[in-house]
Each structure stands twice: as C-alpha cells, then as structure tokens.
Design an enzyme around this catalytic site. Sequence first.
Site, mmCIF file in Angstrom:
data_model
loop_
_atom_site.group_PDB
_atom_site.id
_atom_site.type_symbol
_atom_site.label_atom_id
_atom_site.label_comp_id
_atom_site.label_asym_id
_atom_site.label_seq_id
_atom_site.Cartn_x
_atom_site.Cartn_y
_atom_site.Cartn_z
ATOM 1 C CE LYS A 1 29.054 18.491 20.881
ATOM 2 N NZ LYS A 1 28.545 19.340 19.782
ATOM 3 N NE ARG B 1 27.873 24.669 25.733
ATOM 4 C CZ ARG B 1 27.344 24.179 24.626
ATOM 5 N NH1 ARG B 1 27.992 24.340 23.494
ATOM 6 N NH2 ARG B 1 26.205 23.520 24.647
ATOM 7 N NE ARG C 1 18.570 18.047 15.838
ATOM 8 C CZ ARG C 1 19.561 18.922 15.931
ATOM 9 N NH1 ARG C 1 19.310 20.164 16.317
ATOM 10 N NH2 ARG C 1 20.779 18.573 15.628
ATOM 11 N NE ARG D 1 16.022 21.112 19.910
ATOM 12 C CZ ARG D 1 16.932 20.153 20.018
ATOM 13 N NH1 ARG D 1 16.633 19.020 20.620
ATOM 14 N NH2 ARG D 1 18.141 20.312 19.522
ATOM 15 N NE ARG E 1 23.556 26.380 20.220
ATOM 16 C CZ ARG E 1 23.135 25.124 20.105
ATOM 17 N NH1 ARG E 1 22.173 24.828 19.251
ATOM 18 N NH2 ARG E 1 23.685 24.169 20.821
#
Length: 215
Positions: free
Chosen positions: A13, A88, A127, A160, A171
């Site tokens: 996104k 959300r 990442r 992270r 998630r």
Amino acid sequence: MNLILLGPPNAGKGTQAKRLFADFQIPQISTGDILRKAVAEGTELGKVAGPLMAAGQYVPDEVVIGIVEERLKEADVAKGFVLDGFPRTPGQADALDKMLNRLGKQLSAVISLEVPHAKLVERGSGRRVCPADGSVYHVYQSPPKRAGYCDKCNTGLVQRPDDMPEVIEKRLQKYDSETAPLKAFYEKKGLLKSVDGVGTPEGIYEEIRAAAGTS
C-alpha cells in the site's frame, strides 16, 4: 480524488500511495508511519503505541481516529488524499464516514490489494532499516551492497520488531478476522475495487489507476 488503499500488512500500500502522490500530488496518510514516528520520538502517543505494535496488536481506535482527523484538516489534502492502513475495521470505517461528512469530503474509491499470506510474510520479514537515516532495504528484493549495512552511512541495519515473522503472522490473523469485513462494508457502498497485488510495482500501479478511474 480521495482514496483508501485496503490490504493486509506488506501488501504494498505504501509503495503505491507514493506513486499516486508523484502523479496527482495527493498525500499518503499512513497511520503506521505516524505511529512509528511517535514511538521513535518518545511522545505520549508513542509510549502507548510502542508496546502494542511490538506485540503485533493494534493501537486503540480513539487514538488512531484522532490522528487521522487532525491530518485531514491540514492544507495539503485540499486536492485529495490516499489513506494507507486506515480504516482497519467497520467501526473505524463508520467513524471515517462521519469525519469526512464533518470535513465536507467524500471517498472516490476503495482499492483492495489482494496478496497471498506466504508472500506477505516473505515481504515483511525480509525488510531491514537503517536506524541512522531511515533507508529501507530488503534481503531478497533490494539488498544493500554490503550485507547488513546501510549503503549511505555504513550503519548496521536492523529488523523492526513488527517485521518479525511471528509478529507478521499475528497481524495477518487479526486482519483476516477484523479488517477483511471492510470489503463487504465498502462493496455495499459501491466503492470497492479489487486489484491483484502480486506482480511488478508498475503493473500493479496501472491496475490501481484503472480501478480509480484515472487511466
């Protein structure tokens, strides 16, 4: 043009929102970016949000909704906006509808990026971020020249907490149970457009433009 980019974590996104800004000068409003900045700066919001984000949990609705409303009052959204990561849940979507009515705005379209779970975990867990200058790399897709170190400043890269595979899985489970019903919410309003989120960034972007009626 007022858009929502809907999709699970790591669906792309943010990448596509930046492309829309480059072409149409409508800002990306990413609640994730705003919250991570607050955590890094140690603000009161950051102190509330940090432990929840590290555990793969969502920040309370009233906090997020307040952030979004303040952002939508700023001058640079006069031409439009791209919401990334909000709403959300159907409850947040209801709150957004009321907020937009108060501000005299309305949504143009809701673009849903569809990506398989396995691909989402791979994208997120690969990442790496430079803690010094914020540069972002990916161990598979865009690795640094020297493994584990920033190309720009040679600082050691970090993963992270919310990019750990087990946190991403949590998630995604939350997304399936709580956020996916947004598709039905916006489909009833005639706003939902589904786009395949697997492919080249350029190809996905063209599909998004077509779905938004801008190509």
